[in-house]
Structures are given as C-alpha cells and as structure tokens.
Design a protein around this motif. Structure first.
Motif, short mmCIF file in Angstrom:
data_model
loop_
_atom_site.label_atom_id
_atom_site.label_comp_id
_atom_site.label_asym_id
_atom_site.label_seq_id
_atom_site.Cartn_x
_atom_site.Cartn_y
_atom_site.Cartn_z
N TYR A 12 0.83 -1.20 0.00
CA TYR A 12 0.00 0.00 0.00
C TYR A 12 0.87 1.26 0.00
O TYR A 12 0.60 2.23 -0.70
N GLN A 13 1.93 1.24 0.79
CA GLN A 13 2.79 2.42 0.92
C GLN A 13 3.45 2.81 -0.40
O GLN A 13 3.58 4.00 -0.71
N VAL A 14 3.84 1.83 -1.19
CA VAL A 14 4.59 2.15 -2.41
C VAL A 14 3.71 2.42 -3.61
O VAL A 14 4.18 2.97 -4.61
N SER A 15 2.43 2.05 -3.54
CA SER A 15 1.59 2.15 -4.74
C SER A 15 0.50 3.21 -4.66
O SER A 15 0.01 3.67 -5.68
N THR A 16 0.12 3.62 -3.46
CA THR A 16 -1.06 4.46 -3.28
C THR A 16 -0.67 5.86 -2.86
O THR A 16 0.19 6.05 -1.99
N SER A 17 -1.31 6.85 -3.46
CA SER A 17 -1.05 8.25 -3.11
C SER A 17 -1.84 8.64 -1.87
O SER A 17 -2.93 8.11 -1.62
N ARG B 291 5.11 9.55 -11.32
CA ARG B 291 6.44 9.16 -10.86
C ARG B 291 7.39 8.91 -12.02
O ARG B 291 8.58 9.23 -11.94
N PHE B 292 6.89 8.33 -13.10
CA PHE B 292 7.74 8.12 -14.28
C PHE B 292 8.24 9.45 -14.83
O PHE B 292 9.41 9.59 -15.18
N LEU B 293 7.37 10.45 -14.89
CA LEU B 293 7.77 11.76 -15.39
C LEU B 293 8.81 12.40 -14.48
O LEU B 293 9.81 12.96 -14.95
N PHE B 294 8.59 12.31 -13.18
CA PHE B 294 9.55 12.87 -12.22
C PHE B 294 10.89 12.15 -12.32
O PHE B 294 11.96 12.77 -12.22
N GLU C 209 6.66 14.74 -4.24
CA GLU C 209 6.53 13.32 -3.93
C GLU C 209 6.28 13.11 -2.43
O GLU C 209 5.52 12.22 -2.04
N TRP C 210 6.90 13.92 -1.60
CA TRP C 210 6.67 13.83 -0.15
C TRP C 210 5.21 14.10 0.18
O TRP C 210 4.64 13.44 1.05
N PHE C 211 4.60 15.06 -0.52
CA PHE C 211 3.18 15.37 -0.30
C PHE C 211 2.27 14.26 -0.83
O PHE C 211 1.18 14.04 -0.30
N LEU C 212 2.70 13.57 -1.88
CA LEU C 212 1.83 12.61 -2.54
C LEU C 212 1.90 11.20 -1.96
O LEU C 212 0.88 10.50 -1.90
N ASN C 213 3.10 10.74 -1.58
CA ASN C 213 3.23 9.32 -1.25
C ASN C 213 2.65 8.99 0.12
O ASN C 213 2.33 9.87 0.92
N SER C 214 2.52 7.70 0.35
CA SER C 214 1.94 7.20 1.61
C SER C 214 2.97 6.49 2.47
O SER C 214 2.62 5.65 3.31
N LEU C 215 4.24 6.83 2.29
CA LEU C 215 5.28 6.20 3.09
C LEU C 215 5.15 6.61 4.55
O LEU C 215 4.98 7.78 4.87
#
Length: 308
Positions: free
Chosen positions: A15-20, A34-37, A169-175
């Motif tokens: 869940y952490q690596v795939s979901t925003s 993520r691919f664009l970044f 990415e820090w704002f988007l990810n669910s890590l």
C-alpha cells in the motif's frame, strides 16, 4: 503531540509504495507522475556528469584533463544520485504492487523497500539543505552575468527543480517513515564529511598541484576546526528538518488522509488493505501468521511485516 507522533493506522508495504495520500489520484495515474519525475531527475543527473566531464562554463579544476573524477566532491551530485536511485526503486516496487504481487513475502523486495526509504530521506533532506546553501551563500550575480542564461538554467535544475520534485513526492506518497530513521541523515552527512576529511589528509590535488574546495564553509585546508563545526551544524539542521517534516506528514495523515480514505478502501478496485495497529512501534510477533489464516480473514489482503 500524540496526533503527530503516532499513525492512527499502519499500511502494508504494498500500500505504501503504490497508493497516493491524495484520494483522488489513482494508482495508475500516480505511477505515470512518478515516471515523469524520474525521467526528469535522470536527465538532470546525466547532464551533471556531462557538465563535469566536459566543462561548459567554469570549473574549479584544471580542464586539461577530464574532470569527472571530481564529481563525487559535489554534495549537489550526491543528492541527484540518491534521488535517482529512489525513483528507480519506487517505480520497481509500485509496478510490482500494482500487479498484485505480495512483496512482503520476498526478501529481495524488502531490501529494495529499505533502500527506497533510505534514498528518499537522504535525497529529500539533502536536496533541501544544498539548495538553501547554494542560493544563500554560493550564488553570485556576477557569475550569471559572466556565464549567461544556460549556466543559470543548469543551476536551477541542480539546486531547485529536482528538490521540488522530491517535495511534491513527499506530499503525494503514503510512506510511513519513522523517527529512528534520522540515523539515515546522520550517516549520509557523516559520509560526505568523511570524504572531505579524506581529501584533506590525503592532500588530493589536480594536475596543477592545487587543491580545490567546493564549499567555502567546508574548506578543511583553510580551517579544519571551523569546517568540522560547520559540518556538524549542517548535520543537526538536516536532522531537525527531517523531524519537522515527518511530524507534518503524520499530522496530515492523521487529520485528513485516514478520514478521506475510508471510502477509497471500500472500493473493490483497491487491491490493498490498511492494516490496523494500536501501537506504531510494537515489536513483531514471534511467528508470522500462516497464509491460510490470512486468506480466511475477510478484508485482509496482505500481511504487514514492517513494524519499524
């Protein structure tokens, strides 16, 4: 204080690596972002290697020979390198998670997951610190007037654009990062300072017999004691930035994300379940649950093995 210290719920590794963290962003669209970044960061990294190997504007070193051997002395390039590795790791993990692969059962995937978290923390905090140092201390308007717009564009990519991508990415990810991971920042800072100290003791020079300092505040040849003090202060500042950012992240998740995500987790198209845990840093159970018991438990898709 509790609201920013503990997560209300724990996420599975998949869940952490795939979901925003933003509920309206689907897993597929998030992977495209993520691919664009990643491609942008990789291009900037490649240009930094070319820029150092074939100096286009100016360099601290003698240009009679290739200057690529001095590339590791730039903290900016360290940030680009670890950020590039992060994008490679997170894309690999997210693609596997989106295919429904149970990565928590793979030792290799767990190692890549740990590497991903390390590079994300060091790439994010390192890029913030070096960008602040460059624009506040090192940037000189005279350099822009002498070297032109191309030089300025290159500097904004190295000291700005890639940092912004990591912050987004820090704002988007669910890590779900941990406070103890501050040691990643300490280790990263110590490694770079150690390289400068080695440069000082080995008295490495260029073809002209001169040593060159990248950053005036870290010039051990001029004042080793003062440079060590500045290096320690920068490390402390980096650790404080990480702690503040992780607290802000937890506040956002605990006050907004879990509430907005309830309806998202009821969606049948969502492959991953949120795993509830009363204590964030509880120790793992003596033995892992059997796959049979997991399959029989309704609503539970993946076991959560990441307790640290």
């Amino acid at each position: 204080m509790v609201i920013c210290y503990k997560h209300k719920q724990e996420f599975s590794m998949e869940y952490q690596v795939s979901t925003s963290m933003i509920p309206c962003i689907s897993n597929t669209f998030y992977t495209i972002i993520r691919f664009l970044f990643a491609w942008w960061t990789w291009i900037v990294l490649g240009y930094s290697l070319y820029f150092q190997a074939v100096p286009l504007h100016d360099t601290l070193y003698d240009t009679s020979e290739c200057c690529l051997q001095y590339w590791p002395f730039y903290l900016t390039y360290w940030g680009l390198a670890v950020s590039s590795i992060y994008w490679l790791c997170i894309l690999y993990l997210s693609l596997r998670a989106n295919r429904g692969i149970k990565m928590s059962e793979s030792c290799c995937d767990r190692l890549i997951f740990d590497l991903m978290r390390f590079t994300f923390i060091c790439g994010l905090i390192g890029s913030i610190v070096i960008t602040a140092i460059f624009w506040s201390i090192m940037f000189n308007v005279e350099d822009y007037e002498e070297l032109g717009l191309k030089w300025l564009i290159a500097q904004t990519q190295w000291h700005g654009a890639t940092m912004i991508l990591m912050i987004i990415e820090w704002f988007l990810n669910s890590l779900q990062l941990r406070l103890w991971m501050t040691i990643y920042v300490i280790g990263y800072s110590t490694a770079y300072t150690g390289l400068l100290v080695l440069h000082y003791f080995k008295n490495w020079t260029d073809a002209t017999g001169l040593y060159h300092s990248i950053y005036p505040i870290m010039d051990f040849h001029t004042d080793a004691h003062q440079s060590l003090i500045y290096g320690s202060l920068l490390m402390v500042a980096a650790c404080m930035i990480y702690i503040i950012m992780i607290m802000l992240k937890r506040i956002m998740m605990n006050t907004c994300f879990y509430k907005n995500n309830k309806s998202k987790n009821k969606n049948k198209n969502n492959k991953f379940a949120i795993w509830d845990e009363s204590k964030e840093d509880s120790l793992p159970e003596p033995s892992a649950p059997s796959m049979k018991s997991i399959e029989e438990e309704p609503g539970h898709v993946y076991p959560q093995l990441d307790h640290v």
